[in-house]
Motif scaffolding. Structure first.
Motif, PDB file in Angstrom:
ATOM      1  N   SER A  80       3.032  10.797   5.668  1.00  0.00           N
ATOM      2  CA  SER A  80       1.699  10.192   5.652  1.00  0.00           C
ATOM      3  C   SER A  80       1.076  10.151   4.263  1.00  0.00           C
ATOM      4  CB  SER A  80       0.764  10.949   6.608  1.00  0.00           C
ATOM      5  OG  SER A  80       0.624  12.306   6.215  1.00  0.00           O
ATOM      6  N   GLU A  81       1.647  10.885   3.315  1.00  0.00           N
ATOM      7  CA  GLU A  81       1.127  10.894   1.950  1.00  0.00           C
ATOM      8  C   GLU A  81       1.802   9.858   1.050  1.00  0.00           C
ATOM      9  OE1 GLU A  81      -1.518  12.719   0.959  1.00  0.00           O
ATOM     10  OE2 GLU A  81      -1.632  13.209   3.094  1.00  0.00           O
ATOM     11  N   GLN A  83       3.081   6.242  -0.523  1.00  0.00           N
ATOM     12  CA  GLN A  83       2.440   4.944  -0.711  1.00  0.00           C
ATOM     13  C   GLN A  83       2.888   3.937   0.330  1.00  0.00           C
ATOM     14  OE1 GLN A  83       2.254   3.267  -4.692  1.00  0.00           O
ATOM     15  NE2 GLN A  83       2.427   5.297  -5.606  1.00  0.00           N
ATOM     16  N   LYS A  86       1.193   4.536   3.659  1.00  0.00           N
ATOM     17  CA  LYS A  86      -0.201   4.099   3.629  1.00  0.00           C
ATOM     18  C   LYS A  86      -0.304   2.578   3.698  1.00  0.00           C
ATOM     19  CE  LYS A  86      -1.824   8.189   1.160  1.00  0.00           C
ATOM     20  NZ  LYS A  86      -2.348   8.771  -0.106  1.00  0.00           N
ATOM     21  N   SER A  90      -1.981   0.292   6.898  1.00  0.00           N
ATOM     22  CA  SER A  90      -3.214  -0.338   6.461  1.00  0.00           C
ATOM     23  C   SER A  90      -3.346  -1.715   7.101  1.00  0.00           C
ATOM     24  CB  SER A  90      -3.223  -0.476   4.935  1.00  0.00           C
ATOM     25  OG  SER A  90      -4.288  -1.314   4.507  1.00  0.00           O
TER      26      SER A  90
END
Length: 353
Positions: A80-81, A83, A86, A90
């Protein structure tokens, strides 16, 4: 399995226990007086090992490991950290990319175009649905596959500078080139730390920096994909290159219908590849090219893979194709470096002209 007397470096992947990889991987003959360091660790869901030679070997290996772990942190689809995670989670249709991710995506989109989608960095909705990321393996229905295919068209994504424009629902996955990319960065890091002789096994991606300390070639054994408990099918003598294999035997699951479904996908159908190939090995200068081409040519199938090799002016590489009928295809540039170790039904040497 490894052959410790021969000194072969096995081109294996996750199905083979890590201890066997390590035992065979570092059986090459080198002078006992040569300073060396071995570092082993887990990254990108596989076991990795690096052996470097020279007075700075230990420092260089630690730096190379750090670079690989940083790359994993950048491109992981499950962390989850990262790039990529994310971006995939998104709702934005316009994404500002970091410099590194921008470069990686540029290379991926270029490869998708040159391989006509055989390599596709936007297949994640499909591979996730089949369970190759979540391990919740199942065969999706035709309607579901058709629905998800609308999210995997790489032509619907474009970049301007460091901004990615994508259709809603499109998701990235650099799994097809991640280890090759990480390997290239690790090689660069080793060089920056004064190492000129090293051998890396990144979960079956073999990358060679220079030659052995005595100046001779490394000896690499190409795994038998038909009978895993037997010795290598080819021996290769190589230096300063990447040797990367994709095979249907590496990761697969058996569906309720009793059929095996492999982890390499046909981006035009949204289904695992099912053709005459059992493995594709690419020999080239850099890991990222080897990684993406081994995936793409496997998806293409034998005849299209040969034609791609013959006609490609952009990529400089050699191929070894192993087929389900126990035949093999070798490109002419690798023939003199390749020794047959198994009984093949047929071996074809393909030539540019």
């Amino acid at each position: 399995m490894t052959n410790s007397k021969s000194g072969f470096l096995p081109i294996f992947r996750n199905l083979i226990p890590a201890v066997i990889i390590t035992a065979g991987f570092f059986s090459c003959n080198t002078s006992s007086s040569t300073a060396s360091d071995v570092i082993s660790f887990e990254a990108m869901n596989t076991f990795m090992s690096i052996k470097s030679f020279g007075k700075n070997a230990q420092t260089a290996n630690k730096a190379a490991k750090k670079k690989i772990l940083e790359t994993e942190k950048l491109i992981s689809v499950t962390d989850s950290e990262s790039q990529v995670y994310k971006i995939n989670n998104s709702c934005d249709s316009e994404i500002i990319l970091s410099e590194e991710l921008n470069s990686l995506l540029s290379q991926s989109l270029d490869a998708a175009s040159k391989t006509n989608g055989a390599f596709n960095p936007f297949l994640y909705p499909i591979t996730k649905e089949w369970g190759f990321t979540t391990k919740n393996y199942h065969v999706p229905g035709d309607a579901r596959i058709k629905e998800l295919l609308t999210l995997t068209d790489y032509k619907k994504a474009n970049k301007k500078g460091n901004v990615l424009f994508r259709a809603p629902g499109m998701q990235l996955d650099f799994g097809g080139i991640g280890k090759g990319y990480a390997g290239d960065l690790a090689i660069k890091t080793l060089k920056e730390n004064g190492v000129s002789s090293a051998v890396l096994d990144l979960g079956g991606n073999i990358q060679l920096l220079g030659s052995k300390p005595d100046g001779s070639d490394w000896n690499i054994g190409l795994r038998n994909p038909w009978k895993a408990d037997e010795g290598p099918v080819f021996a290769l003598k190589l230096s300063d290159c990447a040797v990367i294999t994709s095979g249907g035997y590496e990761r697969f699951f058996t569906g309720d219908d009793g059929k095996e479904y492999i982890h390499i996908f046909d981006s035009s159908t949204g289904r695992p590849v099912d053709n005459e190939l059992v493995s594709v090995t690419i020999i080239t200068k850099d890991g990222i090219t080897g990684d993406l081409l081994s995936t793409a040519l496997f998806a293409m199938g034998k005849e299209k893979a040969i034609e791609f090799w013959k006609s490609s002016s952009y990529y400089d590489f050699e191929i070894i194709l192993l087929c389900k009928d126990m035949s093999a295809v070798i490109s002419e540039g690798i023939e003199k470096s390749c020794t047959k170790l198994a009984d093949f039904r047929k071996i074809e040497v393909c030539k540019k002209q």
